[in-house]
Design a protein around this motif. Structure first.
Motif, short mmCIF file in Angstrom:
data_model
loop_
_atom_site.label_atom_id
_atom_site.label_comp_id
_atom_site.label_asym_id
_atom_site.label_seq_id
_atom_site.Cartn_x
_atom_site.Cartn_y
_atom_site.Cartn_z
N ASP A 42 -16.80 37.63 -15.46
CA ASP A 42 -17.57 37.29 -14.27
C ASP A 42 -16.69 36.67 -13.19
OD1 ASP A 42 -19.85 38.26 -15.26
OD2 ASP A 42 -20.86 36.35 -15.56
N VAL A 43 -16.97 37.03 -11.96
CA VAL A 43 -16.28 36.46 -10.80
C VAL A 43 -17.33 35.82 -9.91
CG1 VAL A 43 -14.86 36.92 -8.78
CG2 VAL A 43 -14.45 38.17 -10.90
N ARG A 44 -17.04 34.59 -9.45
CA ARG A 44 -17.98 33.88 -8.59
C ARG A 44 -17.28 33.48 -7.30
NH1 ARG A 44 -19.42 28.94 -12.19
NH2 ARG A 44 -17.17 29.13 -12.50
N ILE A 45 -17.92 33.71 -6.19
CA ILE A 45 -17.42 33.21 -4.91
C ILE A 45 -17.95 31.79 -4.74
CG2 ILE A 45 -17.48 33.48 -2.40
CD1 ILE A 45 -17.67 36.49 -2.83
N LEU A 46 -17.03 30.83 -4.71
CA LEU A 46 -17.42 29.42 -4.65
C LEU A 46 -17.79 28.98 -3.24
CD1 LEU A 46 -14.72 27.92 -7.06
CD2 LEU A 46 -17.01 28.77 -7.60
N SER A 47 -17.04 29.45 -2.25
CA SER A 47 -17.32 29.01 -0.88
C SER A 47 -16.70 29.98 0.12
CB SER A 47 -16.77 27.60 -0.63
OG SER A 47 -15.36 27.59 -0.70
N ILE A 48 -17.30 30.04 1.31
CA ILE A 48 -16.75 30.78 2.43
C ILE A 48 -17.03 29.95 3.68
CG2 ILE A 48 -18.83 32.20 2.50
CD1 ILE A 48 -17.10 34.39 3.83
N GLY B 152 -12.89 32.95 -11.49
CA GLY B 152 -13.22 33.96 -12.48
C GLY B 152 -12.14 34.05 -13.52
N PHE B 153 -12.39 34.85 -14.52
CA PHE B 153 -11.40 35.01 -15.57
C PHE B 153 -11.39 36.46 -16.00
CE2 PHE B 153 -9.54 34.63 -19.78
CZ PHE B 153 -8.51 33.77 -19.52
N PRO B 154 -10.26 37.15 -15.87
CA PRO B 154 -9.01 36.67 -15.28
C PRO B 154 -9.18 36.31 -13.80
CG PRO B 154 -8.66 38.69 -16.54
CD PRO B 154 -10.14 38.52 -16.39
N TYR B 155 -8.12 35.67 -13.25
CA TYR B 155 -8.20 35.24 -11.86
C TYR B 155 -8.50 36.43 -10.94
CZ TYR B 155 -6.12 30.80 -13.22
OH TYR B 155 -5.88 29.59 -13.80
N PRO B 156 -9.43 36.23 -9.98
CA PRO B 156 -9.79 37.34 -9.10
C PRO B 156 -8.91 37.43 -7.86
CG PRO B 156 -11.23 35.48 -8.69
CD PRO B 156 -10.30 35.06 -9.80
N THR B 157 -8.93 38.61 -7.26
CA THR B 157 -8.30 38.82 -5.96
C THR B 157 -9.39 38.70 -4.89
OG1 THR B 157 -6.62 40.29 -6.88
CG2 THR B 157 -7.06 40.46 -4.51
N VAL B 158 -9.08 37.90 -3.87
CA VAL B 158 -10.06 37.61 -2.82
C VAL B 158 -9.63 38.29 -1.53
CG1 VAL B 158 -11.25 35.80 -1.54
CG2 VAL B 158 -10.55 35.40 -3.90
N THR B 159 -10.56 38.91 -0.84
CA THR B 159 -10.27 39.56 0.44
C THR B 159 -11.27 39.12 1.48
OG1 THR B 159 -11.62 41.49 -0.08
CG2 THR B 159 -9.29 41.58 -0.70
N THR C 90 -5.81 38.84 2.13
CA THR C 90 -5.92 39.02 0.69
C THR C 90 -5.18 37.90 -0.02
OG1 THR C 90 -6.05 41.43 0.94
CG2 THR C 90 -5.53 40.58 -1.24
N GLY C 91 -5.74 37.39 -1.12
CA GLY C 91 -5.08 36.35 -1.89
C GLY C 91 -5.64 36.24 -3.29
N ARG C 92 -5.01 35.41 -4.11
CA ARG C 92 -5.45 35.20 -5.49
C ARG C 92 -6.31 33.95 -5.56
NH1 ARG C 92 -1.82 33.90 -10.89
NH2 ARG C 92 -3.37 34.54 -12.43
N THR C 93 -7.57 34.07 -5.84
CA THR C 93 -8.60 33.02 -5.94
C THR C 93 -8.93 32.39 -4.59
OG1 THR C 93 -7.19 31.08 -6.38
CG2 THR C 93 -7.82 32.46 -8.28
N ARG C 94 -7.99 32.53 -3.60
CA ARG C 94 -8.23 31.87 -2.30
C ARG C 94 -7.44 32.59 -1.22
NH1 ARG C 94 -9.23 26.28 -0.79
NH2 ARG C 94 -8.53 25.90 1.33
N ASN D 56 -11.74 40.96 -10.20
CA ASN D 56 -10.61 40.78 -11.11
C ASN D 56 -10.33 42.03 -11.95
OD1 ASN D 56 -12.72 40.76 -12.90
ND2 ASN D 56 -12.36 38.69 -13.67
N GLY D 57 -10.88 43.14 -11.53
CA GLY D 57 -10.66 44.38 -12.26
C GLY D 57 -11.69 44.63 -13.34
N GLU D 58 -12.40 43.58 -13.76
CA GLU D 58 -13.43 43.73 -14.78
C GLU D 58 -14.81 43.37 -14.27
OE1 GLU D 58 -12.38 41.59 -18.24
OE2 GLU D 58 -10.45 42.57 -18.49
N SER D 59 -14.85 42.58 -13.22
CA SER D 59 -16.12 42.15 -12.64
C SER D 59 -15.94 41.98 -11.14
CB SER D 59 -16.58 40.84 -13.27
OG SER D 59 -17.78 40.38 -12.68
#
Length: 412
Positions: free
Chosen positions: A212-218, A231-238, A248-252, A274-277
């Protein structure tokens, strides 16, 4: 049963402390040689109230079980019962007995209970007990930067465990944390927190699927959009504007969005995967609604603001320049006044000592010392070679000294 007797003509019976056992039918019997005779019967009823439950007792129950509390006393007439918990009334009624029931006990039901009964005979307090509730409760389960943490509470203190896909990975008392390796969630599984104290167990809580990947804040502040995800694994954020990816960045990730990027008016969207979620995309708001909480940003966000900023800077520069000019003029006037005052005192002292005519003769010489004449000797003699090898200020001091010595030579 005889309770009193006498040989007098009148019989008196007194009971200073009547009890419930004194209740019954009473009559008198008199007899002599002529025979025996009974009086009419009189019924005696004693009002009373006595506790059946004395003392204080401790009582323990497991959360979720049924609890019953009984209030009962020996009383005539029937009393008014009142049940208290921690000195707060929770039930009251009239009768020979009162029952109070909690179908499923909670931890909040723990406390001190007692009954109070009142009738015409008085008031008594009975059934005192302290109730302990055994429980376990999971307070929180969090997952941040790959570290899972579970916190629980209970009586007695519980043991907390974290498991991934059915395998225990961490154990602790009331609290435990663990780093979950990427391989622990292959294939995608779940993170579960359990807590138990040997008497009862809490309802297990699932954190979320490992993938699962969750967006914490924008957020958007001063034209800078920032998106944070977990998320786990760490997600890519765009971050995208009007459908085009701009950061684009990793978690942030953060980016400065130029005014032209939102023409025509569009939206700022954060995506995380993160490729899975894939997290549910979150839209900040229309670009035209960007917050203007910073004064500098407001002043520089358009042509009008730029002009105002320039005017403010030029005004400050002019004020500082005028202040410096005024200070310089004040310092120059003060120096001239000091020189004139010193010179006046100098000549007044010599006129008093040597006479006005002789001093005037030297004063004429001094008046000729102007401009480049500072470098020219006034008197011929041993001072010529001295005045030719000094800077402007030193020569001025030296020539004044020559004048003064010349004054003494003239006087002599």
């Amino acid at each position: 049963m005889s309770v009193a007797s006498t040989i007098n003509t009148t019989l008196y019976y007194t009971n200073s402390i009547a009890t419930k056992s004194d209740t019954g039918d009473y009559y008198c019997n008199a007899r002599n040689e002529a025979g025996s005779k009974n009086s009419d019967t009189k019924k005696l009823k004693v009002h009373y109230i006595e506790c059946q439950q004395n003392g204080l007792r401790n009582r323990t129950i497991i959360e979720g079980n049924k609890l019953s509390i009984t209030c009962q006393v020996y009383a005539d007439p029937n009393p008014i019962y009142t049940l208290y918990k921690d000195n707060i009334t929770i039930k009251s009624e009239i009768g020979d007995v009162m029952e109070y029931t909690i179908v499923k006990v909670r931890q909040e039901d723990a406390g001190k209970y007692y009954c109070m009964a009142t009738n015409i005979a008085g008031t008594v307090t009975c059934g005192k007990e302290i109730l302990f509730v055994k429980y376990v409760r999971i307070l929180s389960i969090d997952w941040l930067d790959g570290v899972a943490t579970c916190v629980a509470d209970g009586f007695p203190y519980p043991t907390v465990t974290i498991s991934v896909n059915g395998y225990t990975v961490a154990t602790g008392r009331t609290r435990t944390s663990t780093w979950i390796e990427p391989g622990a969630c292959k294939p995608i599984g779940s993170v579960v927190c359990d807590a138990s104290n040997g008497e009862t167990s809490a309802e297990p809580k699932t954190l979320h699927l490992c993938g699962d990947v969750r967006i914490l804040s924008i957020d958007w502040l001063d034209g800078v959009a920032t998106c944070v995800a977990d998320g786990f694994p760490y997600p890519t954020v765009t971050i995208s504007v009007n459908g085009y990816t701009v950061a684009t960045g990793r978690t942030r990730t953060s980016t400065l969005i130029e005014p032209g990027a939102c023409k025509p008016v569009g939206s700022v969207i954060c995506n995380a995967s993160n490729g899975e979620s894939v997290a549910e995309p979150q839209s900040l708001h229309a670009c035209a609604d960007a917050p203007k909480s910073n004064l500098v940003y407001q002043l520089t966000s358009g042509g009008v603001g730029l002009i105002i900023g320039c005017i403010i800077i030029l005004s400050i520069f002019c004020i500082l320049k005028n202040v410096c000019h005024v200070r310089q003029s004040m310092n120059t006037n003060q120096t001239d006044q000091q020189c004139q005052s010193t010179k006046a005192v100098y000549y007044q002292s010599h006129i008093k000592k040597f006479g006005k005519e002789k001093v005037n003769a030297v004063e004429v010489k001094e008046a000729q010392i102007t401009g480049d004449a500072y470098l020219e000797p006034i008197f011929s003699g041993p001072y010529d070679n001295l005045t030719s090898n000094r800077d402007l200020e030193h020569n001025r001091e030296l020539e004044l000294k020559v004048i003064e010595e010349g004054l003494y030579e003239t006087i002599d």
